[in-house]
Design an enzyme around this catalytic site. Structure first.
Site, mmCIF file in Angstrom:
data_model
loop_
_atom_site.group_PDB
_atom_site.id
_atom_site.type_symbol
_atom_site.label_atom_id
_atom_site.label_comp_id
_atom_site.label_asym_id
_atom_site.label_seq_id
_atom_site.Cartn_x
_atom_site.Cartn_y
_atom_site.Cartn_z
ATOM 1 N N GLY A 13 -45.982 18.359 114.450
ATOM 2 C CA GLY A 13 -45.551 19.125 115.558
ATOM 3 C C GLY A 13 -45.266 18.529 116.991
ATOM 4 O O GLY A 13 -45.530 18.974 117.826
ATOM 5 N N ALA A 14 -44.638 17.327 116.765
ATOM 6 C CA ALA A 14 -44.474 16.535 117.978
ATOM 7 C C ALA A 14 -43.033 16.800 118.678
ATOM 8 O O ALA A 14 -42.674 16.042 119.674
ATOM 9 C CB ALA A 14 -44.408 14.833 117.613
ATOM 10 N N GLY A 17 -44.071 20.951 123.359
ATOM 11 C CA GLY A 17 -45.269 21.190 123.936
ATOM 12 C C GLY A 17 -46.513 19.878 123.911
ATOM 13 O O GLY A 17 -46.081 18.930 124.195
ATOM 14 N N GLY A 19 -47.727 18.122 121.374
ATOM 15 C CA GLY A 19 -47.494 16.904 120.632
ATOM 16 C C GLY A 19 -46.533 16.129 120.990
ATOM 17 O O GLY A 19 -46.655 15.138 121.083
ATOM 18 N N TYR A 194 -54.907 33.569 113.153
ATOM 19 C CA TYR A 194 -54.605 32.234 114.082
ATOM 20 C C TYR A 194 -55.993 31.731 114.352
ATOM 21 O O TYR A 194 -56.241 30.551 113.999
ATOM 22 C CB TYR A 194 -53.680 32.382 115.086
ATOM 23 C CG TYR A 194 -53.813 31.225 116.087
ATOM 24 C CD1 TYR A 194 -53.238 30.169 115.827
ATOM 25 C CD2 TYR A 194 -54.456 31.419 117.393
ATOM 26 C CE1 TYR A 194 -53.174 29.145 116.956
ATOM 27 C CE2 TYR A 194 -54.443 30.237 118.270
ATOM 28 C CZ TYR A 194 -53.744 29.240 117.969
ATOM 29 O OH TYR A 194 -54.106 27.979 118.791
#
Length: 323
Positions: A13-14, A17, A19, A194
């Site tokens: 997830g880079a 945000g 990441g 979540y």
């Protein structure tokens, strides 16, 4: 670490945000090559350029954590690259607070638990081999936590829509396919799904530590970098929430942290010798500590339940096809 080669870190997830900012912070040291593991390759490329990452400091590789096949393919592709793996950062997460009905992955599992927990679980399990094979003396596996999944922290005491609770893992025991969408086997609540997935992340980190730290020397840890109220994690929330939440965190709780600072904190836990402590959950807190320093955060009773961690591990192995 050896002078002749850069260390390699994989960050899931880079492309946005925290990441992305962790990728930037590590690449800018000149000592790390970052493998940005993302679903959308062109988005990741644009993101890397937008934060000024030099082209030779990163590689973008496709990874969709909601697909177990994609996780396996990513690991194959990484191995073909011939790089050693010195650190793995499990950062990616989906949060769908407004869903009334569960969304399912290609494997038939509820989306947030499948992405945040099961996809990462398989990735960690497969890439343990790569970490073990690295000649580096200091190897780390870091899983992002969240305050909302830990009732021992102020932000985790808010019972909306419900506190995290895995029950006796009945949903996993039953195979986690429809009609099962919650780990505890009860009625679907998207916000709770979540939190449950993030509780699984901490249990996984602790079980990785218990099983593998002594024999491999790998440092396993989690962290909560503070409240990053502006991140794309909230993109599926009400637009009013997206406007008000950062202001609330800045002006009321004092917990607000910029994406840049949170990413730098993740980079510290990956690379700074001060964080070479396995089995712990680092936190920069919200209101507890105003001095901006990290501390080892006590985790909830459920997150420190070793029997539950073992059981979660065994059931997760079955669900990802490793058992």
């Amino acid at each position: 670490m050896q002078q002749h080669r850069k260390s390699t870190v994989v960050i899931t997830g880079a492309s946005s945000g925290v990441g992305l900012q962790a990728a930037r912070a590590l690449s800018q040291t000149g000592q790390w090559h970052v493998v940005m593991a993302c679903r959308n390759l062109s988005k990741a490329e644009t993101a890397a350029q937008s934060v000024g990452m030099s082209p030779d400091s990163y590689t973008i590789m496709e990874l969709d954590l909601a697909s177990l096949e994609s996780v396996r393919q990513f690991v194959k592709n990484f191995r073909v690259s011939g790089r050693f793996l010195d650190a793995l950062v499990c950062n990616a997460a989906v949060y769908m607070p407004l869903l009334k009905e569960p969304m399912r992955t290609v494997d038939g599992y509820e989306l947030s638990v499948a992405t945040n927990h099961l996809g990462h679980f398989l990735l960690c399990k497969l890439m343990l081999e790569d970490l073990k094979n690295s000649p580096a003396l200091d190897k780390r596996l870091v899983i992002l936590g969240t305050v909302t999944a830990n009732p021992k922290e102020l932000g985790g005491k808010i019972p909306i829509p419900a506190p995290p609770d895995l029950g006796d893992l009945q949903g996993f025991v039953e195979g986690f396919k429809a009609p099962h969408s919650m780990i505890n086997g009860k009625k679907f609540k998207s916000g709770k799904a979540y939190k449950d997935s993030k509780l699984c992340n901490v249990l996984t980190m602790r079980e990785l530590h218990r099983r593998y730290h002594e024999s491999t020397g790998i440092t396993f840890s989690s962290l909560y970098p503070g409240c990053v109220a502006t991140t794309a994690l909230f993109r599926n929330h009400y637009s009013l929430f997206q406007k008000i939440f950062p202001l609330f965190q800045k002006n009321i709780t004092g917990g607000f942290v910029s994406e840049e600072l949170a990413g730098e904190r993740v980079a510290e836990v990956v690379a700074n010798p001060a964080y070479k402590k396995s089995g712990v959950y680092w936190s920069w807190g919200n209101r507890q500590k105003k001095n901006g320093k990290s501390f080892v955060q006590e985790v909830s009773d459920e997150a420190s339940d070793d029997d539950k961690a073992k059981r979660l591990w065994d059931l997760s192995e079955k669900l990802v096809g490793l058992a």
